[in-house]
Design an enzyme around this catalytic site. Structure first.
Site, PDB file in Angstrom:
ATOM      1  N   ASN A   1      -3.503   6.228  -1.492  1.00 35.44           N
ATOM      2  CA  ASN A   1      -3.392   6.547  -0.063  1.00 35.44           C
ATOM      3  C   ASN A   1      -2.949   7.973   0.199  1.00 35.44           C
ATOM      4  O   ASN A   1      -3.235   8.535   1.248  1.00 35.44           O
ATOM      5  CB  ASN A   1      -2.464   5.545   0.612  1.00 35.44           C
ATOM      6  CG  ASN A   1      -3.185   4.224   0.791  1.00 35.44           C
ATOM      7  OD1 ASN A   1      -4.337   4.195   1.185  1.00 35.44           O
ATOM      8  ND2 ASN A   1      -2.525   3.126   0.454  1.00 35.44           N
TER       9      ASN A   1
ATOM     10  N   SER B   1       0.832  -1.211   0.000  1.00 37.57           N
ATOM     11  CA  SER B   1       0.000   0.000   0.000  1.00 37.57           C
ATOM     12  C   SER B   1       0.861   1.253   0.000  1.00 37.57           C
ATOM     13  O   SER B   1       0.413   2.304  -0.428  1.00 37.57           O
ATOM     14  CB  SER B   1      -0.861   0.083   1.262  1.00 37.57           C
ATOM     15  OG  SER B   1      -1.374  -1.142   1.636  1.00 37.57           O
TER      16      SER B   1
ATOM     17  N   GLU C   1      -3.945  -0.066  -9.007  1.00 37.62           N
ATOM     18  CA  GLU C   1      -2.992   1.051  -9.103  1.00 37.62           C
ATOM     19  C   GLU C   1      -1.642   0.416  -9.451  1.00 37.62           C
ATOM     20  O   GLU C   1      -1.079  -0.333  -8.649  1.00 37.62           O
ATOM     21  CB  GLU C   1      -2.949   1.805  -7.762  1.00 37.62           C
ATOM     22  CG  GLU C   1      -2.201   3.121  -7.811  1.00 37.62           C
ATOM     23  CD  GLU C   1      -2.225   3.849  -6.444  1.00 37.62           C
ATOM     24  OE1 GLU C   1      -2.282   3.196  -5.392  1.00 37.62           O
ATOM     25  OE2 GLU C   1      -2.164   5.099  -6.470  1.00 37.62           O
TER      26      GLU C   1
ATOM     27  N   HIS D   1      -1.120  -2.606  -6.986  1.00 39.52           N
ATOM     28  CA  HIS D   1      -1.869  -2.293  -5.763  1.00 39.52           C
ATOM     29  C   HIS D   1      -3.342  -2.579  -6.020  1.00 39.52           C
ATOM     30  O   HIS D   1      -4.078  -1.732  -6.531  1.00 39.52           O
ATOM     31  CB  HIS D   1      -1.613  -0.828  -5.383  1.00 39.52           C
ATOM     32  CG  HIS D   1      -2.227  -0.396  -4.103  1.00 39.52           C
ATOM     33  ND1 HIS D   1      -2.491   0.918  -3.811  1.00 39.52           N
ATOM     34  CD2 HIS D   1      -2.631  -1.101  -3.016  1.00 39.52           C
ATOM     35  CE1 HIS D   1      -3.033   1.004  -2.613  1.00 39.52           C
ATOM     36  NE2 HIS D   1      -3.130  -0.213  -2.114  1.00 39.52           N
TER      37      HIS D   1
HETATM   38  P1  NAI Z   1      -2.762 -10.076   5.951  1.00 40.71           P
HETATM   39  O1  NAI Z   1      -2.085  -9.947   7.259  1.00 40.71           O
HETATM   40  O2  NAI Z   1      -4.250 -10.297   5.907  1.00 40.71           O
HETATM   41  O3  NAI Z   1      -2.096 -11.282   5.130  1.00 40.71           O
HETATM   42  C1  NAI Z   1      -0.726 -11.480   5.008  1.00 40.71           C
HETATM   43  C2  NAI Z   1      -0.507 -12.979   4.821  1.00 40.71           C
HETATM   44  O4  NAI Z   1       0.852 -13.189   4.446  1.00 40.71           O
HETATM   45  C3  NAI Z   1      -0.765 -13.808   6.078  1.00 40.71           C
HETATM   46  O5  NAI Z   1      -1.704 -14.805   5.782  1.00 40.71           O
HETATM   47  C4  NAI Z   1       0.612 -14.406   6.400  1.00 40.71           C
HETATM   48  O6  NAI Z   1       0.532 -15.732   6.905  1.00 40.71           O
HETATM   49  C5  NAI Z   1       1.288 -14.380   5.042  1.00 40.71           C
HETATM   50  N1  NAI Z   1       2.744 -14.348   5.081  1.00 40.71           N
HETATM   51  C6  NAI Z   1       3.545 -13.635   5.896  1.00 40.71           C
HETATM   52  N2  NAI Z   1       4.854 -13.857   5.596  1.00 40.71           N
HETATM   53  C7  NAI Z   1       4.858 -14.723   4.547  1.00 40.71           C
HETATM   54  C8  NAI Z   1       5.879 -15.344   3.783  1.00 40.71           C
HETATM   55  N3  NAI Z   1       7.166 -15.110   4.050  1.00 40.71           N
HETATM   56  N4  NAI Z   1       5.522 -16.193   2.791  1.00 40.71           N
HETATM   57  C9  NAI Z   1       4.220 -16.432   2.534  1.00 40.71           C
HETATM   58  N5  NAI Z   1       3.196 -15.875   3.233  1.00 40.71           N
HETATM   59  C10 NAI Z   1       3.515 -15.025   4.224  1.00 40.71           C
HETATM   60  O7  NAI Z   1      -2.353  -8.790   5.111  1.00 40.71           O
HETATM   61  P2  NAI Z   1      -3.154  -8.065   3.918  1.00 40.71           P
HETATM   62  O8  NAI Z   1      -4.120  -7.093   4.501  1.00 40.71           O
HETATM   63  O9  NAI Z   1      -3.596  -9.091   2.952  1.00 40.71           O
HETATM   64  O10 NAI Z   1      -1.983  -7.179   3.281  1.00 40.71           O
HETATM   65  C11 NAI Z   1      -1.019  -7.733   2.426  1.00 40.71           C
HETATM   66  C12 NAI Z   1      -0.363  -6.620   1.633  1.00 40.71           C
HETATM   67  O11 NAI Z   1      -1.368  -5.960   0.859  1.00 40.71           O
HETATM   68  C13 NAI Z   1       0.299  -5.535   2.482  1.00 40.71           C
HETATM   69  O12 NAI Z   1       1.451  -5.096   1.840  1.00 40.71           O
HETATM   70  C14 NAI Z   1      -0.763  -4.449   2.526  1.00 40.71           C
HETATM   71  O13 NAI Z   1      -0.216  -3.170   2.727  1.00 40.71           O
HETATM   72  C15 NAI Z   1      -1.364  -4.566   1.140  1.00 40.71           C
HETATM   73  N6  NAI Z   1      -2.723  -4.058   0.988  1.00 40.71           N
HETATM   74  C16 NAI Z   1      -3.681  -4.306   1.935  1.00 40.71           C
HETATM   75  C17 NAI Z   1      -4.971  -3.835   1.756  1.00 40.71           C
HETATM   76  C18 NAI Z   1      -6.052  -4.124   2.749  1.00 40.71           C
HETATM   77  O14 NAI Z   1      -7.138  -3.532   2.652  1.00 40.71           O
HETATM   78  N7  NAI Z   1      -5.846  -5.031   3.699  1.00 40.71           N
HETATM   79  C19 NAI Z   1      -5.356  -3.038   0.563  1.00 40.71           C
HETATM   80  C20 NAI Z   1      -4.288  -2.925  -0.416  1.00 40.71           C
HETATM   81  C21 NAI Z   1      -3.013  -3.389  -0.175  1.00 40.71           C
END
Ligand code: NAI
Length: 284
Positions: A190, A119, A152, A140
């Site tokens: 953002n 993000s 994005e 994104h």
């Molecule tokens: P989340 O915490 O829901 O999911 C992250 C996942 O990655 C977890 O299931 C975890 O087990 C896994 N993980 C961690 N380290 C790992 C590795 N080394 N190998 C494989 N899997 C691994 O996080 P979320 O919300 O899905 O965010 C992910 C990315 O997307 C971040 O960079 C965030 O900034 C971005 N993002 C999030 C949004 C949102 O609304 N939540 C919107 C747009 C972008």
């Protein structure tokens, strides 16, 4: 480049949606997680969300089965080796992402494209942890991925034209609309959204109006589908604070300073919907 094989790293909120959409649009997807429990959860979420689409008549039962058949779960990043495109969607932490990109650089085919769903983190900085900075780009996606139209697309300083063109074409093939921006803190989404949310929190702190009134003005007056404080609760107040800190540090302008009330809520553990309490109370 014709992107047919996709690896998604991380199957959380965003990663399972990205895997879902790529498979729904005919790509072979390897969904890579760190442990069995989050992998099972991600696959179950995709199954449930595809099921909802079938119930609403947006997808046939056959297409649901075929979509699920195109997704393979994995617990090893080595399984990204055959991918044309890798989309990383792990926690928003620079050192974690740099480690993954450096590993992927050693594992993936020389012509593979490495994308991050970050993000806020600089694509240029992530790319510098690889020897293929020209093939590193930001994709994104918006939450919830299967429903939101925008991707994005972020060009890092070194992202080459062929990588950019391939990712734009691929995004369109997923039925999405890519919009390309350059790599500056917060990109566009953002950078514009968070100052609005922050200002809404300042208005609350200064007693200009209460929570419902601030949201009501923005919903009814600006035709926003939800008010800024409701949206902040949905995003997570800790996430909002982290993004504001990136904008404040990265751009060095005091106009991005996070509102003290936002900091206080995060310190209290009021993180929004996910903690049961944010600007609104979700306990009941
Ligand atoms: P989340 O915490 O829901 O999911 C992250 C996942 O990655 C977890 O299931 C975890 O087990 C896994 N993980 C961690 N380290 C790992 C590795 N080394 N190998 C494989 N899997 C691994 O996080 P979320 O919300 O899905 O965010 C992910 C990315 O997307 C971040 O960079 C965030 O900034 C971005 N993002 C999030 C949004 C949102 O609304 N939540 C919107 C747009 C972008």
């Amino acid at each position: 480049m014709n992107i047919q094989k996709v690896a998604v790293i991380g199957g959380g909120t965003m990663g399972n949606g990205i895997a879902h959409v790529c498979a729904q649009f005919g790509r072979q997807v390897t969904l890579i997680e760190v442990a069995d429990a989050p992998l099972k959860k991600a696959l179950a979420t995709i199954d449930k969300n595809l099921g909802r689409m079938v119930e609403k008549g947006k997808l046939s039962a056959e297409d649901k089965a075929a979509t699920l058949g195109r997704i393979t779960g994995s617990l090893s990043v080595q399984d990204a080796a055959g991918a044309d495109l890798v989309v990383e969607a792990v926690v928003e932490n620079l050192s974690v992402k740099q480690k993954i990109f450096s590993e992927l650089d050693g594992i993936c085919k020389p012509d593979a494209i490495l994308a991050s769903n970050t993000s806020t983190i600089s694509i240029t900085t992530i790319a510098a942890s690889t020897k293929r900075a020209g093939q590193v780009i930001g994709m994104h996606f918006m939450n919830p991925v299967p429903l939101m139209q925008l991707i994005e697309v972020i060009r890092g300083l070194a992202t080459n034209d062929a990588t950019h063109a391939a990712v734009v074409e691929f995004s369109q093939a997923l039925g999405k609309t890519p919009i390309t921006v350059n790599d500056y803190p917060g990109f566009v989404a953002n950078r514009v959204l968070l100052p609005m949310i922050n200002e809404a929190v300042y208005a609350l702190m200064e007693g200009v109006a209460d929570v419902e009134s601030i949201d009501g003005v923005m919903k009814l007056g600006m035709n926003h589908p939800m008010g800024p404080l409701t949206l902040a609760d949905f995003i997570g107040l800790d996430v909002c604070l982290a993004i504001l800190e990136v904008l404040h540090d990265g751009l060095g302008d005091s106009k991005y300073r996070p509102c003290p009330l936002l900091k206080k809520y995060v310190a209290a553990g009021y993180l929004g919907r996910k903690s049961g309490r944010g600007f609104y109370n979700y306990a009941s």
